[in-house]
Design an enzyme around this catalytic site. Structure first.
Site, PDB file in Angstrom:
ATOM      1  N   GLU A  51       7.253  -9.550  11.839  1.00 19.99           N
ATOM      2  CA  GLU A  51       6.349 -10.391  11.041  1.00 19.99           C
ATOM      3  C   GLU A  51       7.084 -11.664  10.653  1.00 19.99           C
ATOM      4  O   GLU A  51       8.273 -11.623  10.309  1.00 19.99           O
ATOM      5  CB  GLU A  51       5.887  -9.637   9.786  1.00 19.99           C
ATOM      6  CG  GLU A  51       4.907 -10.420   8.926  1.00 19.99           C
ATOM      7  CD  GLU A  51       4.449  -9.621   7.704  1.00 19.99           C
ATOM      8  OE1 GLU A  51       3.763 -10.213   6.848  1.00 19.99           O
ATOM      9  OE2 GLU A  51       4.791  -8.430   7.607  1.00 19.99           O
ATOM     10  N   HIS A  59      11.076 -10.970   9.960  1.00 17.84           N
ATOM     11  CA  HIS A  59      11.619  -9.703   9.481  1.00 17.84           C
ATOM     12  C   HIS A  59      10.891  -8.579  10.204  1.00 17.84           C
ATOM     13  O   HIS A  59       9.803  -8.771  10.756  1.00 17.84           O
ATOM     14  CB  HIS A  59      11.540  -9.566   7.955  1.00 17.84           C
ATOM     15  CG  HIS A  59      10.158  -9.580   7.395  1.00 17.84           C
ATOM     16  ND1 HIS A  59       9.473 -10.742   7.140  1.00 17.84           N
ATOM     17  CD2 HIS A  59       9.322  -8.561   7.044  1.00 17.84           C
ATOM     18  CE1 HIS A  59       8.273 -10.450   6.645  1.00 17.84           C
ATOM     19  NE2 HIS A  59       8.155  -9.132   6.583  1.00 17.84           N
ATOM     20  N   HIS A  61       9.393  -4.609  10.399  1.00 17.23           N
ATOM     21  CA  HIS A  61       8.923  -3.376   9.765  1.00 17.23           C
ATOM     22  C   HIS A  61       8.948  -2.261  10.798  1.00 17.23           C
ATOM     23  O   HIS A  61       8.543  -2.458  11.951  1.00 17.23           O
ATOM     24  CB  HIS A  61       7.491  -3.529   9.250  1.00 17.23           C
ATOM     25  CG  HIS A  61       7.349  -4.473   8.100  1.00 17.23           C
ATOM     26  ND1 HIS A  61       8.068  -4.344   6.940  1.00 17.23           N
ATOM     27  CD2 HIS A  61       6.552  -5.570   7.926  1.00 17.23           C
ATOM     28  CE1 HIS A  61       7.725  -5.307   6.100  1.00 17.23           C
ATOM     29  NE2 HIS A  61       6.808  -6.069   6.679  1.00 17.23           N
ATOM     30  N   TYR A 106      -0.559  -1.327   7.194  1.00 17.28           N
ATOM     31  CA  TYR A 106       0.095  -2.466   6.540  1.00 17.28           C
ATOM     32  C   TYR A 106       0.955  -3.258   7.520  1.00 17.28           C
ATOM     33  O   TYR A 106       0.892  -4.500   7.566  1.00 17.28           O
ATOM     34  CB  TYR A 106       0.956  -1.966   5.373  1.00 17.28           C
ATOM     35  CG  TYR A 106       1.851  -3.015   4.784  1.00 17.28           C
ATOM     36  CD1 TYR A 106       1.342  -4.023   3.972  1.00 17.28           C
ATOM     37  CD2 TYR A 106       3.227  -3.013   5.052  1.00 17.28           C
ATOM     38  CE1 TYR A 106       2.169  -5.003   3.441  1.00 17.28           C
ATOM     39  CE2 TYR A 106       4.060  -3.984   4.526  1.00 17.28           C
ATOM     40  CZ  TYR A 106       3.524  -4.981   3.718  1.00 17.28           C
ATOM     41  OH  TYR A 106       4.345  -5.953   3.198  1.00 17.28           O
ATOM     42  N   GLU A 110      -1.305  -8.121  10.532  1.00 15.28           N
ATOM     43  CA  GLU A 110      -1.378  -9.522  10.971  1.00 15.28           C
ATOM     44  C   GLU A 110      -0.577  -9.759  12.255  1.00 15.28           C
ATOM     45  O   GLU A 110       0.020 -10.825  12.434  1.00 15.28           O
ATOM     46  CB  GLU A 110      -0.869 -10.443   9.858  1.00 15.28           C
ATOM     47  CG  GLU A 110      -1.750 -10.436   8.608  1.00 15.28           C
ATOM     48  CD  GLU A 110      -1.236 -11.381   7.545  1.00 15.28           C
ATOM     49  OE1 GLU A 110      -0.151 -11.965   7.763  1.00 15.28           O
ATOM     50  OE2 GLU A 110      -1.902 -11.539   6.510  1.00 15.28           O
TER      51      GLU A 110
END
Length: 264
Positions: A51, A59, A61, A106, A110
């Site tokens: 992201e 970063h 996830h 989550y 995006e």
């Protein structure tokens, strides 16, 4: 030197949520590296998503689902390094993923291209039971159990972890729900044994229900002759009443008052 009072780091869970800040690693490279690091916990699914912040810095996830529960006590255990630059170390924030469904939604919310996403394995749709579900289960156990043993057995089967660390609390609840029956009182001496026997009856009549001459003189300061007379009268009076003498019902009629001036 770290303070001895500092809390010890530990993550103990099958499901891990990792965040690598300012990480320039490719998602696929990070995924492959974590498969190797977590191999002993038998990974089932890994998703690594890159992201970009508003300033353009990336970063990473990562959601990891293992077959076995991972026990991580070293905060650097999942550090990642670049092959081309071994001195570039990326350190993650490590958390237990309490709800894998929410974590997956989550980290993929995006994603603008497949280049920023890497997935491996089959996602397991699991979530931690909510408080309402646990309360409903406990209510069902309380209402359906019929004894202390059954209550504790049902709690052990449904809440094994809580049962192992809070057994005394559950035992107290079991005693409250199923109290011991009230014991029937049995007197040490039966009523029959309290009835006066002949020897006691004689002593009672002689010492408790009679007044000696000496005692009467001592209590009333009456001369001996008068005291003897009083005691004889009281004895006769008591005997006459015990004999059943009926009380008199006659009454003298009062004479009419003679007014002044009246003749015979």
């Amino acid at each position: 030197m770290a303070s001895s009072s500092a809390p010890r780091f530990r993550v103990y869970s099958k499901y891990l949520f990792l965040t690598y800040p300012e990480c320039t690693l490719e998602p696929q490279y990070a995924l492959d590296s974590l498969r190797t690091l977590l191999n002993k916990y038998e990974p089932l699914y890994i998703a690594a998503v890159r992201e970009l912040h508003e300033d353009g810095s990336p970063h990473l996830h990562v959601l990891v689902q293992n077959k076995l529960r991972a026990s991580i006590t070293n905060p650097n255990a999942l550090n990642l390094r670049m092959d081309t630059s071994p001195f570039s170390i990326f350190h993650p924030n490590i958390q237990a993923a309490k709800d894998c469904n929410q974590v997956r939604d989550y980290i993929t919310k995006e994603v603008d291209s497949d280049v920023n996403t890497a997935e491996w394995g089959t996602f397991v749709a699991v979530s931690t039971p909510g408080r309402k579900d646990r309360d409903a289960d406990m209510k069902q156990i309380i209402e359906s159990s019929s004894s202390r043993e059954e209550f504790l057995s049902m709690v052990c089967n449904r809440f094994p972890f809580e049962w192992s660390i809070r057994l005394k609390d559950f035992e107290y609840t079991a005693r409250h729900l199923f109290p011991d029956p009230v014991a029937t009182y049995t007197p040490e001496f039966p009523t029959e044994s309290l009835i006066c026997h002949e020897t006691i009856e004689s002593w009672k009549n002689e010492h408790l229900y009679s007044v000696s001459l000496e005692s009467y003189i001592l209590c009333t300061s009456t001369p001996a002759d008068q005291a003897q007379s009083d005691l004889e009268w009281m004895d006769d009076y008591s005997r006459s009443h015990r004999g059943g003498i009926s009380p008199s019902t006659s009454a003298g009629q009062p004479e009419q008052e003679r007014l002044p001036g009246q003749g015979l």
